[in-house]
Scaffold this motif. Structure first.
Motif, short mmCIF file in Angstrom:
data_model
loop_
_atom_site.label_atom_id
_atom_site.label_comp_id
_atom_site.label_asym_id
_atom_site.label_seq_id
_atom_site.Cartn_x
_atom_site.Cartn_y
_atom_site.Cartn_z
N VAL A 1 4.91 -9.10 44.23
CA VAL A 1 6.38 -9.03 44.18
C VAL A 1 6.96 -10.24 44.89
N SER A 2 7.85 -10.97 44.22
CA SER A 2 8.47 -12.15 44.82
C SER A 2 9.79 -11.81 45.51
N THR A 3 10.48 -10.79 45.00
CA THR A 3 11.71 -10.33 45.62
C THR A 3 11.53 -8.88 46.06
N PRO A 4 12.09 -8.50 47.21
CA PRO A 4 11.88 -7.13 47.72
C PRO A 4 12.44 -6.07 46.77
N PRO A 5 11.65 -5.04 46.45
CA PRO A 5 12.18 -3.93 45.65
C PRO A 5 13.34 -3.24 46.38
N THR A 6 14.24 -2.66 45.64
CA THR A 6 15.42 -2.05 46.24
C THR A 6 15.41 -0.54 46.06
N ILE A 7 16.21 0.12 46.88
CA ILE A 7 16.41 1.56 46.79
C ILE A 7 17.91 1.83 46.72
N GLU A 8 18.28 3.08 46.55
CA GLU A 8 19.68 3.48 46.61
C GLU A 8 19.97 3.93 48.03
#
Length: 308
Positions: A121-128
């Motif tokens: 992963v190059s960009t951090p995964p996001t959450i709500e």
């Protein structure tokens, strides 16, 4: 420029930012305060906040609820706090060395776990993240998340426990004179350990605020020295929860102010001047207040049962 700055101080957006910036500092400062009230310095806060931020975020990312993420962060902080307690209370090792080791260990484990969990992963995964509390009929507070409200409640709860309950009296006793506390039948090791675990749990929740409320992802260096600021704020607060809240708000005020000043000043002043402004002003306030601070008399002093 001065007129623009004064205008900013009168806007709700500015004070919303102040309270938001102060929230993780409130959790962290309360955590350090609990540890030091029991006589133990916990320099592991920086790493504990990183671990709490990662664990809380990962719990939600894997399908858990936001409040489950908060609990996971608290449990993570408590686990690292227990490790610090075992090293410094019964074994009486250096509190400075143990705390710094906890910071390095917790930070490294969190970064390693992130890389293992998301290797490509190059960009951090996001959450709500947590939503605002528009239902709350209070200006400024209605634009915060429930974790900010939790921080304010925690200030009152910690103050009540410390000054109004037998548990709080026991914590203060072992932080002032553990030999006398032992003479009254108190278990110094158990009380100090409990205070460190509880305080570290609050530190973990402070880290979780960053990933579950302020942002929606975990990224390296997101704690960015907030833990060290909390250690200084405890001295500024003279080890009192109410003053700890005031100190966190003061630093947050300076931080929010420098962000606004850098926006309205244009290119006339280097941005580094504004970046250092909250730290310079906080150091000045700390110097003025700390000279009159009354610290726990047994702070950083190892205690072995039966010794006088």
């Amino acid at each position: 420029m001065l007129l623009d700055a004064l205008t900013l101080l009168g806007t709700a957006d500015f004070w919303v930012a102040v309270l938001r910036i102060a929230t993780p500092l409130v959790f962290g400062t309360l955590g350090v305060l609990l540890c030091e009230r029991a006589g133990v310095l916990n320099l592991g806060i920086e790493g504990i906040m990183v671990a709490g931020a990662f664990t809380g975020w990962l719990t939600v990312y894997l399908g858990g609820s936001l409040w489950l993420g908060v609990l996971a962060a608290a449990a993570t902080g408590a686990a690292f706090g227990l490790l610090h307690a075992l090293l410094t209370v019964p074994l009486a090792l250096s509190q400075h060395v143990s705390g710094l080791a906890i910071t390095l260990f917790a930070t490294s484990v969190s970064y390693y776990a992130y890389r293992v969990s998301f290797p490509k992963v190059s960009t951090p995964p996001t959450i709500e993240p947590f939503a605002g509390m528009a239902w709350l009929p209070l200006p400024v507070l209605d634009r915060q998340t429930p974790m900010t409200l939790l921080a304010l409640v925690a200030v009152a709860a910690v103050a009540y426990v410390i000054y109004r309950t037998p548990v709080g009296l026991a914590v203060r006793a072992v932080g002032e004179n553990p030999a006398a506390a032992e003479g009254q039948g108190l278990n110094v090791i158990a009380i100090r350990t409990g205070a460190i675990v509880a305080g570290s749990a609050l530190m973990g929740v402070g880290g979780a605020f960053l990933t579950l409320s302020a942002f929606n992802a975990f990224f390296f260096d997101m704690v960015n020295g907030r833990g060290w600021i909390c250690v200084a704020l405890v001295v500024f607060a003279s080890w009192r929860p109410g003053k700890a809240l005031a100190g966190a708000l003061l630093f947050a005020f300076f931080d929010a102010l420098q962000l606004r000043l850098s926006q309205v000043s244009g290119q006339g002043v280097p941005y580094q001047v504004y970046l250092m402004l909250p730290y310079v002003l906080s150091i000045l306030a700390l110097v003025l207040v700390a000279r009159r601070a009354t610290y726990p008399q047994a702070l950083m002093k190892p205690y072995r049962k039966g010794e006088r």
